[in-house]
Design a protein around this motif. Structure first.
Motif, PDB file in Angstrom:
ATOM      1  N   SER A 131       0.836  -1.207   0.000  1.00 54.15           N
ATOM      2  CA  SER A 131       0.000   0.000   0.000  1.00 54.15           C
ATOM      3  C   SER A 131       0.869   1.254   0.000  1.00 54.15           C
ATOM      4  O   SER A 131       0.582   2.230  -0.720  1.00 54.15           O
ATOM      5  CB  SER A 131      -0.925  -0.013   1.212  1.00 54.15           C
ATOM      6  OG  SER A 131      -1.680   1.177   1.286  1.00 54.15           O
ATOM      7  N   ARG A 132       1.945   1.236   0.779  1.00 49.20           N
ATOM      8  CA  ARG A 132       2.840   2.398   0.824  1.00 49.20           C
ATOM      9  C   ARG A 132       3.535   2.597  -0.509  1.00 49.20           C
ATOM     10  O   ARG A 132       3.720   3.730  -0.966  1.00 49.20           O
ATOM     11  CB  ARG A 132       3.867   2.202   1.950  1.00 49.20           C
ATOM     12  CG  ARG A 132       4.875   3.343   2.087  1.00 49.20           C
ATOM     13  CD  ARG A 132       4.211   4.665   2.278  1.00 49.20           C
ATOM     14  NE  ARG A 132       5.171   5.764   2.333  1.00 49.20           N
ATOM     15  CZ  ARG A 132       4.887   7.029   2.003  1.00 49.20           C
ATOM     16  NH1 ARG A 132       3.658   7.361   1.609  1.00 49.20           N
ATOM     17  NH2 ARG A 132       5.811   7.957   2.077  1.00 49.20           N
ATOM     18  N   GLU A 180       2.368   1.923  -3.489  1.00 48.45           N
ATOM     19  CA  GLU A 180       1.426   2.546  -4.422  1.00 48.45           C
ATOM     20  C   GLU A 180       1.238   4.032  -4.112  1.00 48.45           C
ATOM     21  O   GLU A 180       1.149   4.868  -5.016  1.00 48.45           O
ATOM     22  CB  GLU A 180       0.086   1.819  -4.358  1.00 48.45           C
ATOM     23  CG  GLU A 180       0.109   0.416  -4.942  1.00 48.45           C
ATOM     24  CD  GLU A 180       0.362   0.434  -6.450  1.00 48.45           C
ATOM     25  OE1 GLU A 180      -0.189   1.288  -7.146  1.00 48.45           O
ATOM     26  OE2 GLU A 180       1.159  -0.413  -6.912  1.00 48.45           O
ATOM     27  N   SER A 181       1.180   4.392  -2.826  1.00 46.30           N
ATOM     28  CA  SER A 181       0.991   5.809  -2.475  1.00 46.30           C
ATOM     29  C   SER A 181       2.223   6.646  -2.826  1.00 46.30           C
ATOM     30  O   SER A 181       2.100   7.812  -3.224  1.00 46.30           O
ATOM     31  CB  SER A 181       0.659   5.935  -0.984  1.00 46.30           C
ATOM     32  OG  SER A 181       1.763   5.560  -0.177  1.00 46.30           O
ATOM     33  N   ASP A 225       2.108   7.507  -6.485  1.00 48.14           N
ATOM     34  CA  ASP A 225       1.180   8.615  -6.756  1.00 48.14           C
ATOM     35  C   ASP A 225       1.799   9.957  -6.355  1.00 48.14           C
ATOM     36  O   ASP A 225       1.658  10.962  -7.068  1.00 48.14           O
ATOM     37  CB  ASP A 225      -0.125   8.402  -5.981  1.00 48.14           C
ATOM     38  CG  ASP A 225      -0.960   7.267  -6.560  1.00 48.14           C
ATOM     39  OD1 ASP A 225      -0.753   6.920  -7.746  1.00 48.14           O
ATOM     40  OD2 ASP A 225      -1.804   6.716  -5.831  1.00 48.14           O
ATOM     41  N   GLU A 226       2.498   9.979  -5.217  1.00 47.03           N
ATOM     42  CA  GLU A 226       3.085  11.236  -4.738  1.00 47.03           C
ATOM     43  C   GLU A 226       4.218  11.710  -5.630  1.00 47.03           C
ATOM     44  O   GLU A 226       4.426  12.922  -5.812  1.00 47.03           O
ATOM     45  CB  GLU A 226       3.564  11.053  -3.304  1.00 47.03           C
ATOM     46  CG  GLU A 226       3.828  12.359  -2.569  1.00 47.03           C
ATOM     47  CD  GLU A 226       4.050  12.166  -1.081  1.00 47.03           C
ATOM     48  OE1 GLU A 226       4.439  13.153  -0.421  1.00 47.03           O
ATOM     49  OE2 GLU A 226       3.846  11.049  -0.580  1.00 47.03           O
TER      50      GLU A 226
END
Length: 593
Positions: free
Chosen positions: A289-290, A292-293, A296-297
């Motif tokens: 999950s981290r 993927e984030s 995006d960032e």
């Protein structure tokens, strides 16, 4: 804690079938993945050899009954302990002795072949072990010790000079701490240990005399006067293993190290399956999950093409890790395949965690605009009028400060200081007469405007003060030898620090300028060449006052050599200069046209 061995040794026959089945799975999985190593970490306790046992975990100390010595309360063992951190074997003792009696340490490194008895002992001691062998024997008293490495043919080799020791007292008991370097035993890492302690006297050939022994035991033929038929046979030992680094166990002659390892492996396997059934799954999902984030960032920032290519490679790796993870989920609850499934989840999590950490670094770099800084430095480098490579052949100026007295120490010896400049850069170079690689810091202090730091501890916490206000410091950490640790023989930290009126602003020199050096593990730093853009110093001044110096490696250390050479680093004996307080009064000055 100390525990008694179960009947017949350390493992029950009824558990062997389950252990064997688990080990077959264990071997099968690792044969399918030979490049993966499954290890268990050994944490250091932070023991300091200072004659005080307050920093020993209580689980690593065994208390022996007080007053059970055959020769009364003045020849008694109270507390003993043993531990290893992979570099040293640490030994602790609290005891009383009289006359020529000593506390004897009889130690067996299970991975090494020693002697069955001490018949080659230089002082005639006569002990043997019912199981295992003896690799080293140490005898210590209230202020010193002797230690011997023992070979299989009973040759005793004196290794006293290699052994660290410290002594203290508690009430009227002697306290001893000992550190034996593992290097004296050859290529042995993290050994398991068996040890016994004896309050020993001498031997007349027929009897070996001793007052007390730890752990407690009934030594065959040991009489009330403290004599046992020589050699006195030791049957019980304190056992320590890196697999359970904060525990001591009491073992007897039935102890089997091989069976112990089988039982521990079986325990690890069961714990590993349980851990990955819960913790491994949760941590994999958190890391994914981290990841993927972060992707995006990163869309908010301008990313260098080579970094974008690396992220594409990560995407491919993550797809493979997802497949591995789901395969693990599908097998972890199947009897006979549980370990296979757990291992797949474990490998998937470790891979995902590594990628996520590297992505965190990419994101941090982007946030700090280090990629933009790289581009700026690349443009700045085109304006350099010297090649910053640690070679001073392209320097035509004379040094502004030279040591003409030959002052300095083997690994802290400055020779000459050079300064040059052009429209864009201030250039500084140092040469040394170092003959050794010591762990030190090289500092350069600059005064080029009003105000500045003068007194206290400077930007790296060194006890150096100045009669001129210092506006900037350059610091370089040379990672050389330090109390037996050879270090890397390189500069591992370089900073430009700027005084802001109230404190220091810190800049990593790789993003604020250019530097290069020569030297290595044999001779330490030899030359240091630096280029600082004037823009980092707030512009091109009319004059610069400069002093260079060498300090100890830690905060609170002071200078031991300087250019210009001056009284601040010469007012004490060389060995005492490392920890005093120094005030620099002499600077080399350069006018800037």
């Amino acid at each position: 804690m100390t525990t008694e061995p179960p009947m017949g040794g350390w493992i029950k026959v009824s558990t062997m079938r389950r252990i064997t089945a688990l080990l077959i799975v264990f071997v099968l999985v690792f044969s399918l993945a030979p490049a993966t190593h499954f290890t268990f970490a050994l944490d250091s306790t932070g023991i300091t050899i200072d004659g005080n046992l307050n920093d020993w975990p209580t689980t690593l100390l065994l208390n022996d009954p007080i007053g059970d010595g055959k020769w009364g309360t003045n020849n008694d063992i109270r507390t003993v302990g043993v531990y290893s951190d992979g570099n040293y074997i640490y030994i602790a003792g609290i005891f009383k002795k009289s006359g020529w009696n000593n506390l004897g340490v009889i130690l067996d490194l299970i991975e090494r072949k020693g002697a069955k008895d001490t018949k080659g002992h230089p002082w005639g001691r006569s002990y043997s072990v019912a199981s295992g062998d003896i690799d080293i024997m140490i005898e210590t008293w209230e202020s010193d010790l002797r230690g011997w490495l023992i070979s299989p043919d009973n040759t005793f080799i004196d290794v006293t000079s290699h052994i660290k020791r410290a002594y203290g007292t508690t009430d009227d008991w002697i306290v001893v701490e000992i550190a034996v370097p593992l290097s004296i035993f050859g290529d042995i890492k993290n050994p398991s240990l068996k040890v016994a302690f004896v309050l020993t006297g001498g031997s007349d050939g027929a009897l070996q005399w001793f007052s007390d022994i730890a752990p407690d035991q009934d030594v065959p033929t040991w009489n009330e006067g403290g004599g046992a038929v020589a050699p006195a046979i030791i049957t019980r030992f304190i056992f320590w293993s890196p697999d359970q680094p904060l525990e001591l166990q009491i073992v007897d002659s039935n102890f089997s190290y091989e069976k112990y390892l089988l039982e521990r492996k079986a325990t690890h396997i069961a714990s590993f399956i349980t851990m990955n059934s819960f913790y491994g799954q949760r941590k994999f999902n958190e890391s994914y999950s981290r990841y993927e984030s972060i992707k995006d960032e990163l869309k908010k920032y301008q990313i260098a093409p080579e970094v974008e290519a690396r992220i594409e490679e990560y995407d491919s790796e993550v797809a493979n890790l997802l497949e591995l993870y789901h395969n693990g989920l599908s097998t972890i609850n199947i009897p006979g395949l549980a370990f296979v499934g757990a291992f797949r989840i474990y490998r998937a999590y470790i891979g995902m965690r590594r990628i996520t950490l590297e992505m965190e670094e990419i994101l941090e770099n982007a946030k700090e605009r280090q990629y933009e800084k790289e581009k700026h430095l690349e443009e700045l480098s085109k304006k350099l009028t010297k090649t910053i490579d640690g070679n001073l052949d392209d320097w035509s100026v004379q040094p502004i400060a030279v040591d003409t007295e030959g002052y300095g120490q083997d690994g802290a010896n400055l020779k000459a200081l050079y300064v040059d400049y052009d429209d864009n850069f201030l250039y500084i170079a140092l040469t040394t007469d170092n003959k050794a690689s010591w762990r030190v810091a090289y500092g350069i202090a600059l005064d080029y405007k009003d105000g500045g730091y003068t007194t206290g501890q400077d930007s790296w916490g060194k006890k150096v003060s100045f009669t001129r206000g210092i506006d900037a410091e350059l610091y370089f950490f040379w990672n050389g030898e330090f109390f037996g640790n050879p270090g890397t023989g390189t500069i591992t930290s370089a900073q430009l620090t700027l005084w802001n009126g109230n404190g220091w602003d810190y800049k990593d020199l790789q993003w604020a300028g250019f530097y290069a050096y020569t030297g290595g593990n044999e001779t330490g730093l030899q030359t240091l060449e630096i280029a600082i853009p004037w823009e980092e110093l707030g512009g091109k001044p009319k004059e610069i006052h400069i002093v260079a110096y060498v300090t100890g490696q830690g905060a609170g250390d002071s200078a031991v050599d300087s250019l210009p050479l001056q009284e601040a680093v010469m007012d004490k004996q060389p060995g005492d200069e490392w920890g005093d307080e120094d005030t620099f009064t002499e600077f080399a000055s350069v006018s800037i046209i």
